[in-house]
Write an enzyme that holds these catalytic residues in place. Sequence first.
Site, PDB file in Angstrom:
ATOM      1  N   HIS A  74       0.842  -1.209   0.000  1.00 34.18           N
ATOM      2  CA  HIS A  74       0.000   0.000   0.000  1.00 34.18           C
ATOM      3  C   HIS A  74       0.876   1.257   0.000  1.00 34.18           C
ATOM      4  O   HIS A  74       0.626   2.195  -0.749  1.00 34.18           O
ATOM      5  CB  HIS A  74      -0.863   0.064   1.273  1.00 34.18           C
ATOM      6  CG  HIS A  74      -1.938  -0.982   1.383  1.00 34.18           C
ATOM      7  ND1 HIS A  74      -2.081  -1.784   2.484  1.00 34.18           N
ATOM      8  CD2 HIS A  74      -2.950  -1.328   0.543  1.00 34.18           C
ATOM      9  CE1 HIS A  74      -3.121  -2.581   2.332  1.00 34.18           C
ATOM     10  NE2 HIS A  74      -3.675  -2.332   1.158  1.00 34.18           N
TER      11      HIS A  74
ATOM     12  N   LYS B 265     -18.398  -5.687   6.962  1.00 37.30           N
ATOM     13  CA  LYS B 265     -17.083  -6.339   6.984  1.00 37.30           C
ATOM     14  C   LYS B 265     -16.544  -6.396   8.398  1.00 37.30           C
ATOM     15  O   LYS B 265     -16.822  -5.518   9.204  1.00 37.30           O
ATOM     16  CB  LYS B 265     -16.096  -5.527   6.134  1.00 37.30           C
ATOM     17  CG  LYS B 265     -16.097  -5.860   4.666  1.00 37.30           C
ATOM     18  CD  LYS B 265     -14.845  -5.255   4.031  1.00 37.30           C
ATOM     19  CE  LYS B 265     -14.838  -5.362   2.523  1.00 37.30           C
ATOM     20  NZ  LYS B 265     -13.652  -4.697   1.937  1.00 37.30           N
TER      21      LYS B 265
ATOM     22  N   ARG C 298      -2.447  -6.310  -8.370  1.00 35.42           N
ATOM     23  CA  ARG C 298      -1.397  -7.290  -8.131  1.00 35.42           C
ATOM     24  C   ARG C 298      -1.473  -8.360  -9.225  1.00 35.42           C
ATOM     25  O   ARG C 298      -0.887  -8.218 -10.275  1.00 35.42           O
ATOM     26  CB  ARG C 298      -1.547  -7.904  -6.731  1.00 35.42           C
ATOM     27  CG  ARG C 298      -1.130  -6.965  -5.632  1.00 35.42           C
ATOM     28  CD  ARG C 298      -1.689  -7.344  -4.303  1.00 35.42           C
ATOM     29  NE  ARG C 298      -3.142  -7.208  -4.292  1.00 35.42           N
ATOM     30  CZ  ARG C 298      -3.913  -7.335  -3.229  1.00 35.42           C
ATOM     31  NH1 ARG C 298      -3.387  -7.680  -2.085  1.00 35.42           N
ATOM     32  NH2 ARG C 298      -5.218  -7.163  -3.293  1.00 35.42           N
TER      33      ARG C 298
ATOM     34  N   SER D 193      -2.890  -7.612   3.239  1.00 39.38           N
ATOM     35  CA  SER D 193      -3.014  -7.449   4.690  1.00 39.38           C
ATOM     36  C   SER D 193      -3.326  -8.794   5.338  1.00 39.38           C
ATOM     37  O   SER D 193      -2.800  -9.120   6.407  1.00 39.38           O
ATOM     38  CB  SER D 193      -4.141  -6.462   5.022  1.00 39.38           C
ATOM     39  OG  SER D 193      -3.894  -5.226   4.422  1.00 39.38           O
TER      40      SER D 193
HETATM   41  P1  ADP Z   1     -10.062  -3.199  -0.235  1.00 39.63           P
HETATM   42  O1  ADP Z   1     -10.875  -3.834   0.843  1.00 39.63           O
HETATM   43  O2  ADP Z   1     -10.667  -1.920  -0.745  1.00 39.63           O
HETATM   44  O3  ADP Z   1      -9.598  -4.099  -1.353  1.00 39.63           O
HETATM   45  P2  ADP Z   1      -7.294  -3.179   0.646  1.00 39.63           P
HETATM   46  O4  ADP Z   1      -6.735  -2.425   1.806  1.00 39.63           O
HETATM   47  O5  ADP Z   1      -7.187  -4.651   0.683  1.00 39.63           O
HETATM   48  O6  ADP Z   1      -8.780  -2.669   0.534  1.00 39.63           O
HETATM   49  O7  ADP Z   1      -6.626  -2.664  -0.713  1.00 39.63           O
HETATM   50  C1  ADP Z   1      -6.717  -1.334  -1.133  1.00 39.63           C
HETATM   51  C2  ADP Z   1      -6.092  -1.210  -2.511  1.00 39.63           C
HETATM   52  O8  ADP Z   1      -4.691  -1.489  -2.440  1.00 39.63           O
HETATM   53  C3  ADP Z   1      -6.640  -2.171  -3.553  1.00 39.63           C
HETATM   54  O9  ADP Z   1      -6.705  -1.521  -4.806  1.00 39.63           O
HETATM   55  C4  ADP Z   1      -5.625  -3.282  -3.586  1.00 39.63           C
HETATM   56  O10 ADP Z   1      -5.612  -3.941  -4.829  1.00 39.63           O
HETATM   57  C5  ADP Z   1      -4.355  -2.480  -3.389  1.00 39.63           C
HETATM   58  N1  ADP Z   1      -3.255  -3.300  -2.851  1.00 39.63           N
HETATM   59  C6  ADP Z   1      -3.282  -4.108  -1.759  1.00 39.63           C
HETATM   60  N2  ADP Z   1      -2.096  -4.720  -1.573  1.00 39.63           N
HETATM   61  C7  ADP Z   1      -1.284  -4.278  -2.583  1.00 39.63           C
HETATM   62  C8  ADP Z   1       0.061  -4.573  -2.983  1.00 39.63           C
HETATM   63  N3  ADP Z   1       0.803  -5.459  -2.318  1.00 39.63           N
HETATM   64  N4  ADP Z   1       0.546  -3.953  -4.104  1.00 39.63           N
HETATM   65  C9  ADP Z   1      -0.237  -3.084  -4.782  1.00 39.63           C
HETATM   66  N5  ADP Z   1      -1.501  -2.792  -4.475  1.00 39.63           N
HETATM   67  C10 ADP Z   1      -2.032  -3.377  -3.395  1.00 39.63           C
END
Ligand code: ADP
Length: 165
Positions: free
Chosen positions: A16, A40, A89, A127
């Site tokens: 992130h 959620k 990803r 995460s």
């Molecule tokens: P959500 O519940 O909205 O998917 P996340 O916190 O899981 O929230 O992810 C937020 C954004 O960050 C999403 O667009 C996700 O694809 C992106 N993201 C999560 N992990 C990574 C990573 N390792 N590399 C690039 N983008 C990521």
Amino acid sequence: MRAIYPGSFDPITLGHLDIIERASKIFSEVYVVVMENKRKKYTFSLNERITMIKECTNHIKNIKIDSFKGLLIDYVKHNNIDVIIRGLRAVTDFEYELQMAMANKEMCSNVDTVFLMTDKKFSFLSSSLVKEVAYFGGDISRWVPKNVEKRLLTLLEESKGGVDI
Ligand code: ADP
């Protein structure tokens, strides 16, 4: 241009953070918005998720950290946001992200979604993976900022494994 990077950030990872740093070089303002969806379940409270982002983004000057409990597009309209940023990803992310981008475009035609490709060293990182590895005592130091590692380990210790991950 004003961009928003929305997500659960439960917790923020180096994947992130990499997207936030890159977006902050492309856009003049980046709103990092922690979304809260009642349906959620989260490991960390909204406040903890916000605090962890604040702690590790001090070096980025053009970001604003906020939270929102409603529909993303309402926040976007209300704050005159031009672009929604999402990270991609693997191809498995694509279908869901395409659906969301199309729905958002239909609800607000002057907003575009821009996808930033993950850095290859974070392409497997999420995460939930971090929480899973930490839960079983693995080393997560290369995947999350130091402050997040500390808070996650404290949470696991205090809950004696009874935490929802
Ligand atoms: P959500 O519940 O909205 O998917 P996340 O916190 O899981 O929230 O992810 C937020 C954004 O960050 C999403 O667009 C996700 O694809 C992106 N993201 C999560 N992990 C990574 C990573 N390792 N590399 C690039 N983008 C990521």
